[in-house]
Design a protein around this motif. Structure first.
Motif, PDB file in Angstrom:
ATOM      1  N   GLU A  73      -4.066  -3.677   3.357  1.00  0.00           N
ATOM      2  CA  GLU A  73      -5.185  -4.448   3.895  1.00  0.00           C
ATOM      3  C   GLU A  73      -6.149  -3.563   4.679  1.00  0.00           C
ATOM      4  OE1 GLU A  73      -6.095  -7.367   3.220  1.00  0.00           O
ATOM      5  OE2 GLU A  73      -4.328  -8.120   2.171  1.00  0.00           O
ATOM      6  N   PHE A  74      -5.636  -2.516   5.291  1.00  0.00           N
ATOM      7  CA  PHE A  74      -6.506  -1.610   6.031  1.00  0.00           C
ATOM      8  C   PHE A  74      -7.442  -0.869   5.074  1.00  0.00           C
ATOM      9  CE2 PHE A  74      -2.499  -1.696   8.599  1.00  0.00           C
ATOM     10  CZ  PHE A  74      -2.994  -2.454   9.645  1.00  0.00           C
ATOM     11  N   ARG A  75      -6.891  -0.377   3.979  1.00  0.00           N
ATOM     12  CA  ARG A  75      -7.701   0.363   3.011  1.00  0.00           C
ATOM     13  C   ARG A  75      -8.611  -0.595   2.239  1.00  0.00           C
ATOM     14  NH1 ARG A  75      -6.835   5.635   1.883  1.00  0.00           N
ATOM     15  NH2 ARG A  75      -4.855   5.490   2.982  1.00  0.00           N
ATOM     16  N   ARG A  76      -8.103  -1.788   1.992  1.00  0.00           N
ATOM     17  CA  ARG A  76      -8.877  -2.782   1.251  1.00  0.00           C
ATOM     18  C   ARG A  76     -10.105  -3.234   2.030  1.00  0.00           C
ATOM     19  NH1 ARG A  76      -6.201  -8.166  -1.498  1.00  0.00           N
ATOM     20  NH2 ARG A  76      -8.064  -8.896  -2.602  1.00  0.00           N
ATOM     21  N   GLY A  77      -9.974  -3.378   3.339  1.00  0.00           N
ATOM     22  CA  GLY A  77     -11.022  -4.015   4.118  1.00  0.00           C
ATOM     23  C   GLY A  77     -11.950  -3.085   4.871  1.00  0.00           C
ATOM     24  N   ILE A  78     -11.746  -1.777   4.777  1.00  0.00           N
ATOM     25  CA  ILE A  78     -12.592  -0.881   5.579  1.00  0.00           C
ATOM     26  C   ILE A  78     -13.859  -0.505   4.817  1.00  0.00           C
ATOM     27  CG2 ILE A  78     -11.677   1.355   4.820  1.00  0.00           C
ATOM     28  CD1 ILE A  78     -11.616   1.995   7.953  1.00  0.00           C
TER      29      ILE A  78
ATOM     30  N   ASP B 265      -5.651   6.112   7.219  1.00  0.00           N
ATOM     31  CA  ASP B 265      -4.375   6.835   7.144  1.00  0.00           C
ATOM     32  C   ASP B 265      -3.552   6.611   8.419  1.00  0.00           C
ATOM     33  OD1 ASP B 265      -5.098   7.826   4.673  1.00  0.00           O
ATOM     34  OD2 ASP B 265      -5.826   9.745   5.456  1.00  0.00           O
ATOM     35  N   ASP B 266      -4.223   6.635   9.563  1.00  0.00           N
ATOM     36  CA  ASP B 266      -3.556   6.447  10.848  1.00  0.00           C
ATOM     37  C   ASP B 266      -2.955   5.042  10.954  1.00  0.00           C
ATOM     38  OD1 ASP B 266      -2.717   7.088  13.426  1.00  0.00           O
ATOM     39  OD2 ASP B 266      -4.620   6.492  14.344  1.00  0.00           O
ATOM     40  N   LEU B 267      -3.727   4.026  10.559  1.00  0.00           N
ATOM     41  CA  LEU B 267      -3.258   2.648  10.668  1.00  0.00           C
ATOM     42  C   LEU B 267      -2.090   2.376   9.722  1.00  0.00           C
ATOM     43  CD1 LEU B 267      -6.671   0.749  10.947  1.00  0.00           C
ATOM     44  CD2 LEU B 267      -5.113   1.394  12.788  1.00  0.00           C
ATOM     45  N   GLU B 268      -2.160   2.909   8.517  1.00  0.00           N
ATOM     46  CA  GLU B 268      -1.057   2.714   7.575  1.00  0.00           C
ATOM     47  C   GLU B 268       0.227   3.360   8.096  1.00  0.00           C
ATOM     48  OE1 GLU B 268      -3.399   2.371   3.287  1.00  0.00           O
ATOM     49  OE2 GLU B 268      -2.614   4.320   3.949  1.00  0.00           O
ATOM     50  N   GLU B 269       0.114   4.524   8.698  1.00  0.00           N
ATOM     51  CA  GLU B 269       1.289   5.228   9.207  1.00  0.00           C
ATOM     52  C   GLU B 269       1.881   4.518  10.417  1.00  0.00           C
ATOM     53  OE1 GLU B 269       2.457   9.586  11.134  1.00  0.00           O
ATOM     54  OE2 GLU B 269       0.608   9.356   9.981  1.00  0.00           O
ATOM     55  N   ARG B 270       1.039   4.003  11.303  1.00  0.00           N
ATOM     56  CA  ARG B 270       1.529   3.448  12.565  1.00  0.00           C
ATOM     57  C   ARG B 270       1.805   1.948  12.505  1.00  0.00           C
ATOM     58  NH1 ARG B 270      -2.761   5.734  16.836  1.00  0.00           N
ATOM     59  NH2 ARG B 270      -1.397   4.632  18.318  1.00  0.00           N
ATOM     60  N   LEU B 271       1.118   1.239  11.613  1.00  0.00           N
ATOM     61  CA  LEU B 271       1.267  -0.216  11.578  1.00  0.00           C
ATOM     62  C   LEU B 271       1.892  -0.730  10.282  1.00  0.00           C
ATOM     63  CD1 LEU B 271      -2.175  -1.257  13.122  1.00  0.00           C
ATOM     64  CD2 LEU B 271       0.076  -1.407  14.219  1.00  0.00           C
ATOM     65  N   GLY B 272       2.010   0.135   9.285  1.00  0.00           N
ATOM     66  CA  GLY B 272       2.556  -0.315   8.010  1.00  0.00           C
ATOM     67  C   GLY B 272       1.587  -1.242   7.297  1.00  0.00           C
ATOM     68  N   GLU B 273       2.079  -2.368   6.817  1.00  0.00           N
ATOM     69  CA  GLU B 273       1.245  -3.318   6.092  1.00  0.00           C
ATOM     70  C   GLU B 273       0.871  -4.477   6.999  1.00  0.00           C
ATOM     71  OE1 GLU B 273      -1.082  -4.257   4.249  1.00  0.00           O
ATOM     72  OE2 GLU B 273      -0.149  -3.792   2.319  1.00  0.00           O
ATOM     73  N   LEU B 274      -0.270  -5.066   6.725  1.00  0.00           N
ATOM     74  CA  LEU B 274      -0.734  -6.253   7.431  1.00  0.00           C
ATOM     75  C   LEU B 274      -0.779  -7.386   6.425  1.00  0.00           C
ATOM     76  CD1 LEU B 274      -1.790  -7.087  10.264  1.00  0.00           C
ATOM     77  CD2 LEU B 274      -4.109  -6.699   9.391  1.00  0.00           C
ATOM     78  N   ASP B 275      -0.406  -8.598   6.854  1.00  0.00           N
ATOM     79  CA  ASP B 275      -0.287  -9.700   5.908  1.00  0.00           C
ATOM     80  C   ASP B 275      -1.487 -10.640   5.913  1.00  0.00           C
ATOM     81  OD1 ASP B 275       0.133 -10.703   8.424  1.00  0.00           O
ATOM     82  OD2 ASP B 275       1.980 -11.787   7.952  1.00  0.00           O
ATOM     83  N   VAL B 276      -2.592 -10.220   6.527  1.00  0.00           N
ATOM     84  CA  VAL B 276      -3.826 -11.005   6.521  1.00  0.00           C
ATOM     85  C   VAL B 276      -4.995 -10.062   6.248  1.00  0.00           C
ATOM     86  CG1 VAL B 276      -2.960 -12.737   8.141  1.00  0.00           C
ATOM     87  CG2 VAL B 276      -4.186 -10.730   9.006  1.00  0.00           C
ATOM     88  N   PRO B 277      -6.109 -10.579   5.755  1.00  0.00           N
ATOM     89  CA  PRO B 277      -7.279  -9.719   5.558  1.00  0.00           C
ATOM     90  C   PRO B 277      -7.791  -9.183   6.890  1.00  0.00           C
ATOM     91  CG  PRO B 277      -7.535 -11.831   4.427  1.00  0.00           C
ATOM     92  CD  PRO B 277      -6.347 -11.964   5.316  1.00  0.00           C
ATOM     93  N   LEU B 278      -8.303  -7.954   6.855  1.00  0.00           N
ATOM     94  CA  LEU B 278      -8.884  -7.360   8.057  1.00  0.00           C
ATOM     95  C   LEU B 278     -10.062  -6.488   7.642  1.00  0.00           C
ATOM     96  CD1 LEU B 278      -8.449  -7.096  11.172  1.00  0.00           C
ATOM     97  CD2 LEU B 278      -7.405  -4.869  10.669  1.00  0.00           C
ATOM     98  N   LYS B 279     -11.256  -6.937   7.976  1.00  0.00           N
ATOM     99  CA  LYS B 279     -12.461  -6.186   7.671  1.00  0.00           C
ATOM    100  C   LYS B 279     -12.801  -5.289   8.859  1.00  0.00           C
ATOM    101  CE  LYS B 279     -13.651  -8.138   3.678  1.00  0.00           C
ATOM    102  NZ  LYS B 279     -13.772  -7.375   2.416  1.00  0.00           N
ATOM    103  N   ILE B 280     -12.834  -3.984   8.629  1.00  0.00           N
ATOM    104  CA  ILE B 280     -13.214  -3.013   9.649  1.00  0.00           C
ATOM    105  C   ILE B 280     -14.466  -2.295   9.167  1.00  0.00           C
ATOM    106  CG2 ILE B 280     -12.513  -1.000  10.988  1.00  0.00           C
ATOM    107  CD1 ILE B 280      -9.615  -1.760  10.495  1.00  0.00           C
ATOM    108  N   SER B 281     -15.464  -2.216  10.029  1.00  0.00           N
ATOM    109  CA  SER B 281     -16.741  -1.625   9.644  1.00  0.00           C
ATOM    110  C   SER B 281     -17.133  -0.553  10.648  1.00  0.00           C
ATOM    111  CB  SER B 281     -17.822  -2.700   9.585  1.00  0.00           C
ATOM    112  OG  SER B 281     -19.105  -2.128   9.529  1.00  0.00           O
ATOM    113  N   LEU B 282     -17.443   0.641  10.146  1.00  0.00           N
ATOM    114  CA  LEU B 282     -17.931   1.730  10.996  1.00  0.00           C
ATOM    115  C   LEU B 282     -19.383   2.019  10.647  1.00  0.00           C
ATOM    116  CD1 LEU B 282     -14.704   2.276  10.594  1.00  0.00           C
ATOM    117  CD2 LEU B 282     -15.246   4.475  11.625  1.00  0.00           C
ATOM    118  N   ASN B 283     -20.261   1.855  11.643  1.00  0.00           N
ATOM    119  CA  ASN B 283     -21.679   2.116  11.471  1.00  0.00           C
ATOM    120  C   ASN B 283     -22.103   3.268  12.361  1.00  0.00           C
ATOM    121  OD1 ASN B 283     -23.567  -0.134   9.959  1.00  0.00           O
ATOM    122  ND2 ASN B 283     -21.560  -0.898  10.543  1.00  0.00           N
TER     123      ASN B 283
END
Length: 560
Positions: A418-423, A448-466
């Motif tokens: 979900e981290f890679r999907r929503g960023i 990469d950091d979030l996947e290593e430290r948090l594993g998988e997330l079971d809900v959508p999460l949109k993260i946006s860097l501007n």
């Protein structure tokens, strides 16, 4: 004796300055950009690139051709590499720019073929230092382009039916469309003919080449509403009318940046046969009534906000259309995923497969390898999306798993976290003259950091860097929106960082993110902050509660 207050009360009101609306104030140019646009046809500069600048080099290009005229050609200068974010806003454009260009290649409706993708990959490899970025408007952007190479690149694109023209500038930008138009099992109506009509009949017309500013449009007949219609200047989304059947609802006046506004429903139903006419009518209103004096107010959303949708519809019908429009019915908002990752059935019994390069970044060699995979599986149709994905259409059921494995070998995954999907991120400080901070590389590191430290997330999460306030990566409508700026760290140093917006959303209950008062995060702290935020959400959420819903009720100290 007259008091100062009485004198002020009697002083006549200052005359309101004209907004530069052509149909009201006339066509006198009220700023330098408007003057330059009126001096010659938009594409006259194209021949100068071929005949002069490509032969004499960057130093031969006059400033007014570099900006703004080159934008109409889909190219503009990129940022000098040795200038940090602290120089943004402090130096003029010519001081910030490098002698290299960004080039934007249009894919209206997201449509492309393996041959076209391979050609873009070869151009990237040979002329752009192997840079290639999928954008959230279904384009592909290249960097490090030399003016000497532009004619050769145009020739290669022309040979496969691609173009950079109208890629930037005060023109109709790429027409965003559903990437699964005509094949999706959940489609209401195929919008492809309408997009093609606009491309064929309206985009070449000079009357649409001098708008007040950019004009963003989207057309999708998919029930998934997969074109971010809430933040477009004009958008058409599939809608059923109880009497007339499948057609489109129309939304006008959306946009983000420093004055975000959600598009408003025009209250009409439009058959597919009239979409192009209505599109041209809305673009015509923008051309003739749009504000031109101040660039920061020269977007359609400001006119819609001033007029209201009732007046806007009246002007559209009486001055720009051949006949009135049919009253519409409200389209139900699709609450689920709008992206197209994974494996999905087509209505013809075959499948389409959606994959995503992290933050849309690829190399020229990778694009070539992806095209070769498509050719190996006899796939002739690819699509880009507003979520920076790449779709492979018309896949036979027996080929699905083999295709997924072949794509994984190129670095593309159909079932990412979900981290890679929503960023998503903008170009950022690496190339953009408006940016304050680095975004793309930092977004990849963050995933990469979030996947290593948090594993998988079971809900959508949109993260946006501007990289700046312009919201090219839609930070105001993300679960976690990060707006780049220079901030002060705990030691008093001025460093790259982000202002935080939380809980923004499109789709069901669209709204802009909650800005945490005075809360800023340095780039070095970003991973720790997002981990802390997600862990707090996991700890406090109720059953079935989405991240955005938790944010809206959470105490501010829990969001710090």
């Amino acid at each position: 004796m007259t008091s100062p207050t009485t004198t002020r009360e009697r002083r006549p009101a200052r005359a309101k300055k004209p907004e530069g609306q052509w149909k009201i104030d006339g066509t006198e140019a009220l700023n330098a950009d408007e003057r330059i646009k009126q001096e010659e046809p938009a594409f006259a500069v194209r021949q100068r690139v071929i005949d002069i600048y490509s032969k004499q080099g960057f130093s031969s290009i006059p400033p007014e051709d570099i900006a703004p005229r080159f934008k109409w050609l889909g190219i503009y200068t990129q940022r000098r590499q040795n200038l940090g974010g602290e120089f943004t806003g402090q130096l003029d454009n010519h001081e910030l720019q490098d002698e290299f260009f960004m080039m934007r290649i249009r894919f209206d409706g997201g449509q492309l073929t393996p041959q076209q993708l391979k050609t873009v990959g070869e151009i990237s490899r040979d002329y752009a230092r192997s840079t290639a970025d999928f954008t959230d408007r279904q384009n592909i952007q290249l960097h490090w382009i030399r003016i000497e190479d532009v004619p050769a690149i145009w020739d290669k694109l022309d040979a496969v039916g691609l173009s950079t023209l109208l890629g930037c500038g005060d023109v109709p930008r790429i027409i965003v469309g559903s990437p699964v138009a005509g094949i999706a099992a959940d489609e209401i109506i195929d919008a492809t003919p309408a997009i093609e009509e606009i491309q064929r009949e309206y985009l070449p017309r000079e009357e649409f080449h001098n708008l007040p500013r950019k004009f963003k449009s989207a057309i999708s007949g998919n029930a998934r509403q997969d074109v971010t219609h809430e933040i477009q200047d004009v958008a058409f989304i599939g809608a059923f009318h109880p009497e007339y059947g499948a057609g489109f609802s129309v939304f006008v006046g959306g946009g983000l940046s420093t004055n975000p506004m959600l598009a408003q429903d025009l209250g009409v139903w439009v058959p597919r046969e009239r979409v192009a006419e209505v599109w041209a009518g809305v673009a015509g209103i923008f051309r003739d009534y749009g504000f031109r004096r101040l660039r920061n107010r020269a977007r359609l959303k400001f006119l819609v906000a001033q007029w209201g949708v009732e007046k806007f519809r009246d002007i559209l019908e009486t001055e720009y259309l051949t006949s009135p429009l049919i009253d519409g019915v409200s389209s139900p908002i699709a609450p689920r995923y709008r992206d197209h990752l994974g494996v999905h059935p087509q209505k013809d019994g075959r499948y389409y497969v959606g994959v995503k390069p992290t933050v849309g970044h690829a190399t020229g060699e990778q694009l070539i390898a992806i095209a070769e995979v498509a050719e190996k599986f006899d796939i002739t149709r690819l699509r880009t999306t507003v979520d920076k994905e790449l779709l492979f259409l018309d896949v036979e059921k027996t080929d699905v798993e083999s295709l997924q494995r072949a794509l994984e070998a190129t670095g593309l995954y159909s079932n990412p976290s979900e981290f890679r999907r929503g960023i998503i991120s903008c170009t950022g400080l690496e190339f953009c003259k408006l940016a304050h901070v680095t975004t793309k590389a930092r977004a990849i590191e963050l995933v990469d950091d979030l996947e290593e430290r948090l594993g998988e997330l079971d809900v959508p999460l949109k993260i946006s860097l501007n990289g700046c306030p312009n919201s090219c990566a839609r930070s105001q409508v993300a679960d976690i929106g990060l707006k780049g700026q220079i901030v002060t760290d705990d030691d008093g140093n001025r460093v790259e960082g982000f202002q935080v917006h939380l809980g923004g959303a499109l789709g069901l209950n669209p709204d802009f993110g909650r800005k945490l008062r005075g809360h800023k995060v340095t780039s070095a702290e970003l991973g720790d902050y997002v981990v802390r935020l997600v862990e707090k959400y996991r700890e406090q959420r109720t059953e079935g509660e989405q991240f955005r819903d938790w944010v809206l009720r959470a105490h501010e100290e829990d969001l710090q």
